[in-house]
Motif scaffolding. Sequence first.
Motif, mmCIF file in Angstrom:
data_model
loop_
_atom_site.group_PDB
_atom_site.id
_atom_site.type_symbol
_atom_site.label_atom_id
_atom_site.label_comp_id
_atom_site.label_asym_id
_atom_site.label_seq_id
_atom_site.Cartn_x
_atom_site.Cartn_y
_atom_site.Cartn_z
ATOM 1 N N ARG A 29 47.206 34.492 -10.817
ATOM 2 C CA ARG A 29 46.268 34.991 -11.833
ATOM 3 C C ARG A 29 46.622 36.424 -12.237
ATOM 4 O O ARG A 29 46.492 36.806 -13.395
ATOM 5 C CB ARG A 29 44.845 34.896 -11.268
ATOM 6 N N ARG A 101 37.528 30.038 -6.333
ATOM 7 C CA ARG A 101 36.922 29.291 -7.431
ATOM 8 C C ARG A 101 38.012 28.539 -8.209
ATOM 9 O O ARG A 101 37.835 27.388 -8.599
ATOM 10 C CB ARG A 101 36.166 30.252 -8.359
ATOM 11 N N ASP A 102 39.135 29.193 -8.427
ATOM 12 C CA ASP A 102 40.238 28.537 -9.133
ATOM 13 C C ASP A 102 40.688 27.283 -8.379
ATOM 14 O O ASP A 102 40.926 26.232 -8.976
ATOM 15 C CB ASP A 102 41.434 29.496 -9.280
ATOM 16 N N VAL A 105 38.145 24.606 -8.895
ATOM 17 C CA VAL A 105 38.286 24.017 -10.231
ATOM 18 C C VAL A 105 39.426 23.002 -10.233
ATOM 19 O O VAL A 105 39.287 21.879 -10.730
ATOM 20 C CB VAL A 105 38.536 25.117 -11.296
ATOM 21 N N GLY A 218 47.061 26.555 -18.473
ATOM 22 C CA GLY A 218 46.469 25.975 -17.278
ATOM 23 C C GLY A 218 46.397 24.458 -17.340
ATOM 24 O O GLY A 218 46.479 23.864 -18.420
ATOM 25 N N ASP A 220 43.994 22.657 -17.081
ATOM 26 C CA ASP A 220 42.787 22.178 -17.763
ATOM 27 C C ASP A 220 42.847 22.495 -19.254
ATOM 28 O O ASP A 220 41.907 22.261 -19.983
ATOM 29 C CB ASP A 220 41.550 22.833 -17.163
ATOM 30 N N ARG A 221 43.984 23.067 -19.695
ATOM 31 C CA ARG A 221 44.104 23.445 -21.092
ATOM 32 C C ARG A 221 45.170 22.584 -21.750
ATOM 33 O O ARG A 221 46.233 23.071 -22.119
ATOM 34 C CB ARG A 221 44.510 24.938 -21.201
ATOM 35 N N PRO A 246 44.093 27.587 -13.728
ATOM 36 C CA PRO A 246 43.237 26.928 -14.714
ATOM 37 C C PRO A 246 42.605 27.947 -15.653
ATOM 38 O O PRO A 246 42.311 29.072 -15.257
ATOM 39 C CB PRO A 246 42.153 26.264 -13.847
ATOM 40 N N GLY A 247 42.435 27.549 -16.886
ATOM 41 C CA GLY A 247 41.791 28.428 -17.849
ATOM 42 C C GLY A 247 42.760 29.254 -18.684
ATOM 43 O O GLY A 247 42.403 29.758 -19.737
ATOM 44 N N CYS A 248 44.006 29.413 -18.194
ATOM 45 C CA CYS A 248 44.969 30.266 -18.904
ATOM 46 C C CYS A 248 45.420 29.609 -20.212
ATOM 47 O O CYS A 248 45.703 28.418 -20.271
ATOM 48 C CB CYS A 248 46.187 30.531 -18.041
#
Lengths: 410, 410
Positions: A29, A101-102, A105, A218, A220-221, A246-248
């Motif tokens: 991250r 948390r990552d 996820v 990520g 999830d993206r 995730p999220g990136c």
Amino acid sequence: MPELGTERIRTEHETTEPAERLARAALTRIMEPQDATGLALVRLLGAQEAMDRIASGGGDPALEQELHAVLQDHDAATGWKGLGAAMARWRPRLEALAPARDLHVAQKLGGGLLIPGDQQWPAQLDDLGLQSPLALWYRGDVGALPDKERAVALVGSRDSTSYGATITADMAHELASRGRTVVSGGAYGIDAHAHRAALAGQDPEATVLGTVAFMAGGIDRFYPSGNEDLLRTVARRGAVLAEVPPGCAPTRYRFLQRNRMIAAFAGATVVVEARWRSGALNTAHHAEALGRPVAAVPGPVHSANSAGCHRLIRDGGAVLVTDAREVMELLDGPPAESGDGGDHRIQDGLTLEGLLLLDALPLRRTTTLEKLGVVAGMDPQGVRAGLGRLQLLGLAESVGAQWRRAAAES
Amino acid sequence: MPELGTERIRTEHETTEPAERLARAALTRIMEPQDATGLALVRLLGAQEAMDRIASGGGDPALEQELHAVLQDHDAATGWKGLGAAMARWRPRLEALAPARDLHVAQKLGGGLLIPGDQQWPAQLDDLGLQSPLALWYRGDVGALPDKERAVALVGSRDSTSYGATITADMAHELASRGRTVVSGGAYGIDAHAHRAALAGQDPEATVLGTVAFMAGGIDRFYPSGNEDLLRTVARRGAVLAEVPPGCAPTRYRFLQRNRMIAAFAGATVVVEARWRSGALNTAHHAEALGRPVAAVPGPVHSANSAGCHRLIRDGGAVLVTDAREVMELLDGPPAESGDGGDHRIQDGLTLEGLLLLDALPLRRTTTLEKLGVVAGMDPQGVRAGLGRLQLLGLAESVGAQWRRAAAES
């Protein structure tokens, strides 16, 4: 500053300390892919101590010197601005850090984080040396990731033609049906055709996945959004991998860095269609730098989508391939002894004298030895011996003392 | 036995003894192309004495030994059966020998016989060593034959596709219009398209012919008959060359031998379309053996007519070429500095840090230096410096203390 190690997440792949996984999750991250200083720091101190150092913000001249030496060893020291500059770069990202948390996820997405040392870690990525990713976020069955000998990258234009689509589909389908993993980047065009055909063709008995997608953002993206369904299927029946958490967002920088992983993960990289300038060529150059075989598919010279392929072949960086069999030769070497197309014509076995004589033999009428000698430019003895050989090959026949070409010969 | 030298024929190109021309004219009738013993005999004794020996039928052990040595020097001694065997091969053809008449026939066709030593003799054929032709029967303006640096062989399938036809026409037209000579074999398909387009494209100011055809048979035996009109035009506006005398049929043996002359005459050989097995590949292999550059045009992988080209490129024997410019590079070397396609995107000049920053810059709204640092993973100082560079490149713009991507960037 986040509390590292306070929250322990266990994943099914965990073979190393949870603290190590948390530290690497955090580092993915904080650092952009291929952050040379960061990677050198981890190499020097290990992930956990590196993370501690970054969190505490402390550097010292001895560490600085060692880092510089590591970077020099990897030809990455040019323009280095020191650990302080890197710390300043990382610091803004410390605040929002939440590796546990990552990981949570990722687990909820049906995945997790692979780190070096895990049994499922794709060891071929280590060929990247200092540029090897710190960790891999994944979705899918990473227990069936292939070694590099069973993985082929099929890459190419986003705006592929129907020609490129057909070839990609043929190749990917056959490769997957023969127990190879088709690796690509999840983009429109060649990438999507490769994943789709590999899913369709994959051998249910195979010990490795039919297809793997490396994401620039990520896990999830899914990007582009038009490929969301496809990538969801890849995640379910193959695997989706990313070095950013995730999220990136998938940025251009990350796209370029992602390509090095595709090149390293696969034992060979095939560019099916590419314009003169294309991201696929970037992947090919990474593979070349790693000493992995690179191949390209030729196409009509008027097709702009083949110009990049032709350029690669012309420059000597790529082998020309036309089908899955030739692609597999890049991984396995040429087949032991399987013939080269097979249509050996019988004349090929003839000596030059035999060919002269065959040319001289009339097809519809017969002729004498003497006349054959004149026409073929051969002595009587040579004519007799040659006719004997042609007769054995079924190319000449005698009618009394006269000769003519045998009907069998076309 | 013919009376040699009694009838003297003068041609406009005559710079050597008429007796030499007569002797070589006779030898081309007696010996098939690439008759190693015959060529060694001429090399040893000269054409006139060689002809005298053949006519008198006399050999001796010393000559035999010398011949064997010459053949060994040229790796042509394997399976040699001695001069006697060769004499027996040549003898049947002595009877009908009439070199003066052959020369007369050639003259009436608007041609003649070129022999080594003539000013117009294409010296590049001498690179064939012992396999160099004894003489060249011709029709056309041999005063404008090119040296090898200005000659390109375009060869390929007889049953060419429209794809192959288009590329051949484009290439041949442009090569001829740029003062190069397009060399081919006068066959249907690629050969015919090459000659036709070169005739159409040839530069009227050029000092060399637009096209040259090498025949497997005599210069009066235009083959195939469907190309008679075309070859007649080539003879009138270019040149038609053959190593066998007028009247000779184009046999398979002679087709194969003819290919070596095409390969030697041209500075580079380009295979435009060829099946897996094709005579064009034979020409390519001759060129390779001579150390001349060989190139092949790629095509759709599903086209059987491109399989031979792909095979040549795959085996490393041929460079991939897509247009006349790339063909000319084979002769001239790469152009000094002409750009490589030209569409350098502005981002290509960016450092990795610049790219990180560009990715982080929002397009529609503005953002602060601090936020940019977090998103890009860069320290404030790096962000400021990077933004300055992006601004200079027209990629970033400031609105007060805030920044956004400049509209110019696409």
